[in-house]
Motif scaffolding. Structure first.
Motif, PDB file in Angstrom:
ATOM      1  N   LEU A  61     -16.043  10.812 -45.860  1.00 43.03           N
ATOM      2  CA  LEU A  61     -17.181  10.940 -44.946  1.00 43.03           C
ATOM      3  C   LEU A  61     -18.287   9.953 -45.304  1.00 43.03           C
ATOM      4  N   ILE A  62     -18.808   9.280 -44.308  1.00 45.76           N
ATOM      5  CA  ILE A  62     -19.875   8.302 -44.495  1.00 45.76           C
ATOM      6  C   ILE A  62     -21.194   9.050 -44.680  1.00 45.76           C
ATOM      7  N   PRO A  63     -21.948   8.741 -45.733  1.00 47.14           N
ATOM      8  CA  PRO A  63     -23.260   9.380 -45.897  1.00 47.14           C
ATOM      9  C   PRO A  63     -24.241   8.888 -44.821  1.00 47.14           C
ATOM     10  N   GLU A  64     -25.224   9.696 -44.537  1.00 49.04           N
ATOM     11  CA  GLU A  64     -26.262   9.298 -43.583  1.00 49.04           C
ATOM     12  C   GLU A  64     -26.910   7.990 -44.038  1.00 49.04           C
ATOM     13  N   GLY A  65     -27.172   7.108 -43.084  1.00 49.73           N
ATOM     14  CA  GLY A  65     -27.834   5.844 -43.362  1.00 49.73           C
ATOM     15  C   GLY A  65     -26.964   4.786 -44.005  1.00 49.73           C
ATOM     16  N   LYS A  66     -25.653   4.960 -43.999  1.00 48.60           N
ATOM     17  CA  LYS A  66     -24.764   4.016 -44.693  1.00 48.60           C
ATOM     18  C   LYS A  66     -23.743   3.318 -43.791  1.00 48.60           C
ATOM     19  N   ALA A  67     -23.630   3.683 -42.531  1.00 52.65           N
ATOM     20  CA  ALA A  67     -22.622   3.053 -41.657  1.00 52.65           C
ATOM     21  C   ALA A  67     -23.011   1.610 -41.332  1.00 52.65           C
ATOM     22  N   ASP A  68     -22.072   0.711 -41.533  1.00 51.45           N
ATOM     23  CA  ASP A  68     -22.280  -0.689 -41.191  1.00 51.45           C
ATOM     24  C   ASP A  68     -22.153  -0.907 -39.686  1.00 51.45           C
ATOM     25  N   ILE A  69     -21.242  -0.159 -39.080  1.00 54.25           N
ATOM     26  CA  ILE A  69     -20.987  -0.259 -37.646  1.00 54.25           C
ATOM     27  C   ILE A  69     -20.876   1.146 -37.070  1.00 54.25           C
ATOM     28  N   LEU A  70     -21.542   1.360 -35.964  1.00 50.83           N
ATOM     29  CA  LEU A  70     -21.415   2.597 -35.199  1.00 50.83           C
ATOM     30  C   LEU A  70     -20.805   2.213 -33.860  1.00 50.83           C
ATOM     31  N   MET A  71     -19.566   2.612 -33.648  1.00 48.11           N
ATOM     32  CA  MET A  71     -18.876   2.332 -32.390  1.00 48.11           C
ATOM     33  C   MET A  71     -18.955   3.597 -31.548  1.00 48.11           C
ATOM     34  N   ALA A  72     -19.756   3.543 -30.485  1.00 47.96           N
ATOM     35  CA  ALA A  72     -20.013   4.730 -29.670  1.00 47.96           C
ATOM     36  C   ALA A  72     -19.388   4.566 -28.292  1.00 47.96           C
ATOM     37  N   PHE A  73     -18.489   5.465 -27.978  1.00 48.03           N
ATOM     38  CA  PHE A  73     -17.775   5.413 -26.709  1.00 48.03           C
ATOM     39  C   PHE A  73     -18.574   6.069 -25.582  1.00 48.03           C
ATOM     40  N   GLU A  74     -19.707   6.689 -25.933  1.00 46.57           N
ATOM     41  CA  GLU A  74     -20.552   7.391 -24.958  1.00 46.57           C
ATOM     42  C   GLU A  74     -21.993   7.303 -25.450  1.00 46.57           C
ATOM     43  N   PRO A  75     -22.968   6.983 -24.567  1.00 43.14           N
ATOM     44  CA  PRO A  75     -24.352   6.749 -24.998  1.00 43.14           C
ATOM     45  C   PRO A  75     -25.026   7.920 -25.723  1.00 43.14           C
ATOM     46  N   ALA A  76     -24.866   9.134 -25.236  1.00 44.57           N
ATOM     47  CA  ALA A  76     -25.518  10.278 -25.892  1.00 44.57           C
ATOM     48  C   ALA A  76     -24.935  10.511 -27.280  1.00 44.57           C
ATOM     49  N   GLU A  77     -23.643  10.257 -27.438  1.00 42.80           N
ATOM     50  CA  GLU A  77     -23.014  10.411 -28.749  1.00 42.80           C
ATOM     51  C   GLU A  77     -23.533   9.352 -29.717  1.00 42.80           C
ATOM     52  N   ALA A  78     -23.866   8.169 -29.206  1.00 35.20           N
ATOM     53  CA  ALA A  78     -24.457   7.133 -30.062  1.00 35.20           C
ATOM     54  C   ALA A  78     -25.794   7.608 -30.616  1.00 35.20           C
ATOM     55  N   VAL A  79     -26.624   8.157 -29.751  1.00 35.19           N
ATOM     56  CA  VAL A  79     -27.936   8.633 -30.191  1.00 35.19           C
ATOM     57  C   VAL A  79     -27.771   9.798 -31.161  1.00 35.19           C
ATOM     58  N   ARG A  80     -26.854  10.692 -30.865  1.00 30.14           N
ATOM     59  CA  ARG A  80     -26.628  11.862 -31.711  1.00 30.14           C
ATOM     60  C   ARG A  80     -26.174  11.476 -33.112  1.00 30.14           C
ATOM     61  N   ASN A  81     -25.473  10.350 -33.243  1.00 27.00           N
ATOM     62  CA  ASN A  81     -24.940   9.925 -34.537  1.00 27.00           C
ATOM     63  C   ASN A  81     -25.693   8.754 -35.157  1.00 27.00           C
ATOM     64  N   LEU A  82     -26.815   8.373 -34.573  1.00 20.46           N
ATOM     65  CA  LEU A  82     -27.565   7.210 -35.037  1.00 20.46           C
ATOM     66  C   LEU A  82     -28.039   7.353 -36.488  1.00 20.46           C
ATOM     67  N   HIS A  83     -28.240   8.577 -36.955  1.00 17.14           N
ATOM     68  CA  HIS A  83     -28.706   8.787 -38.325  1.00 17.14           C
ATOM     69  C   HIS A  83     -27.705   8.290 -39.374  1.00 17.14           C
ATOM     70  N   TYR A  84     -26.478   8.017 -38.978  1.00 17.97           N
ATOM     71  CA  TYR A  84     -25.489   7.470 -39.907  1.00 17.97           C
ATOM     72  C   TYR A  84     -25.659   5.961 -40.116  1.00 17.97           C
ATOM     73  N   LEU A  85     -26.303   5.269 -39.188  1.00 12.71           N
ATOM     74  CA  LEU A  85     -26.387   3.809 -39.222  1.00 12.71           C
ATOM     75  C   LEU A  85     -27.287   3.321 -40.342  1.00 12.71           C
ATOM     76  N   SER A  86     -26.849   2.270 -41.037  1.00 10.39           N
ATOM     77  CA  SER A  86     -27.679   1.649 -42.073  1.00 10.39           C
ATOM     78  C   SER A  86     -28.743   0.773 -41.415  1.00 10.39           C
ATOM     79  N   ARG A  87     -29.731   0.375 -42.184  1.00 11.68           N
ATOM     80  CA  ARG A  87     -30.817  -0.477 -41.658  1.00 11.68           C
ATOM     81  C   ARG A  87     -30.294  -1.793 -41.095  1.00 11.68           C
ATOM     82  N   ASP A  88     -29.250  -2.332 -41.708  1.00 12.01           N
ATOM     83  CA  ASP A  88     -28.674  -3.606 -41.267  1.00 12.01           C
ATOM     84  C   ASP A  88     -27.481  -3.414 -40.343  1.00 12.01           C
ATOM     85  N   GLY A  89     -27.201  -2.181 -39.969  1.00  9.42           N
ATOM     86  CA  GLY A  89     -26.019  -1.888 -39.170  1.00  9.42           C
ATOM     87  C   GLY A  89     -26.157  -2.311 -37.715  1.00  9.42           C
TER      88      GLY A  89
END
Length: 190
Positions: A61-89
């Motif tokens: 499992l990826i810790p919050e704030g550590k994902a290099d890439i967030l591939m979101a197949f649906e816009p609301a799901e992208a926002v819901r999971n945005l807390h996983y994205l790193s600052r440079d992601g």
């Protein structure tokens, strides 16, 4: 290579297959890979999140704030999971929404545009127009193409095509490869 990739969408969009292709490509490249899925209550329409960790890690499992890439197949799901994205992601998001039942019952006007605007204000964001790029059947493969085309994924086009050829039924292979190629071209432009 150390890379954390979070894929999110709703059931039926192919997030799990895309995650398996990424993990297999990593292993075939000699990298260690871990993956895990969280699948919502409904097989189709429920939230799906797949974690793919490439390189040395102690948890799938990826810790919050550590994902290099967030591939979101649906816009609301992208926002819901945005807390996983790193600052440079980077976020790669499909702009076409999958409307939840509440939208169907109450006509709230959800079309995904507010979510896309929010994402653009918060992070580096590549917006995918799946209606122009590929049919919904090949959305996952087109999105893999975009991610590869940006150069942030860490795999060559050929490494991913090999895995697509192994996992996609022969009758759909040509259309999937075409969707991947179009996605790759789109990613190169971003």
């Amino acid at each position: 290579m150390n890379k954390d990739i979070l894929l999110c969408g709703v059931g039926g969009q192919g997030t799990v297959l895309a995650a398996k292709i990424l993990a297999a490509a990593a292993m075939n490249a000699g990298e260690e890979a871990h993956s895990a899925e969280t699948i919502g209550m409904a097989q189709r329409g429920g939230p799906v999140t797949s974690h793919v960790r490439i390189g040395e890690s102690y948890s799938p499992l990826i810790p919050e704030g550590k994902a290099d890439i967030l591939m979101a197949f649906e816009p609301a799901e992208a926002v819901r999971n945005l807390h996983y994205l790193s600052r440079d992601g980077i976020v790669i998001v499909n702009k076409a929404p999958v409307k939840p039942i509440t939208e169907s019952l109450h006509d709230t006007g959800y079309d995904g545009s507010e979510m896309i605007s929010y994402l653009k204000g918060k992070c580096r964001c590549v917006v995918m127009d799946s209606e122009k790029l590929a049919s919904a059947k090949f959305l996952n493969i087109a999105m893999l193409g975009i991610a590869a085309g940006t150069g942030r994924l860490g795999f060559t086009k050929e490494q991913l095509i090999v895995e697509i050829e192994k996992r996609v039924p022969a009758r759909f292979l040509e259309a999937n490869i075409e969707a991947f190629e179009k996605g790759f071209e789109t990613g190169e432009e971003k």
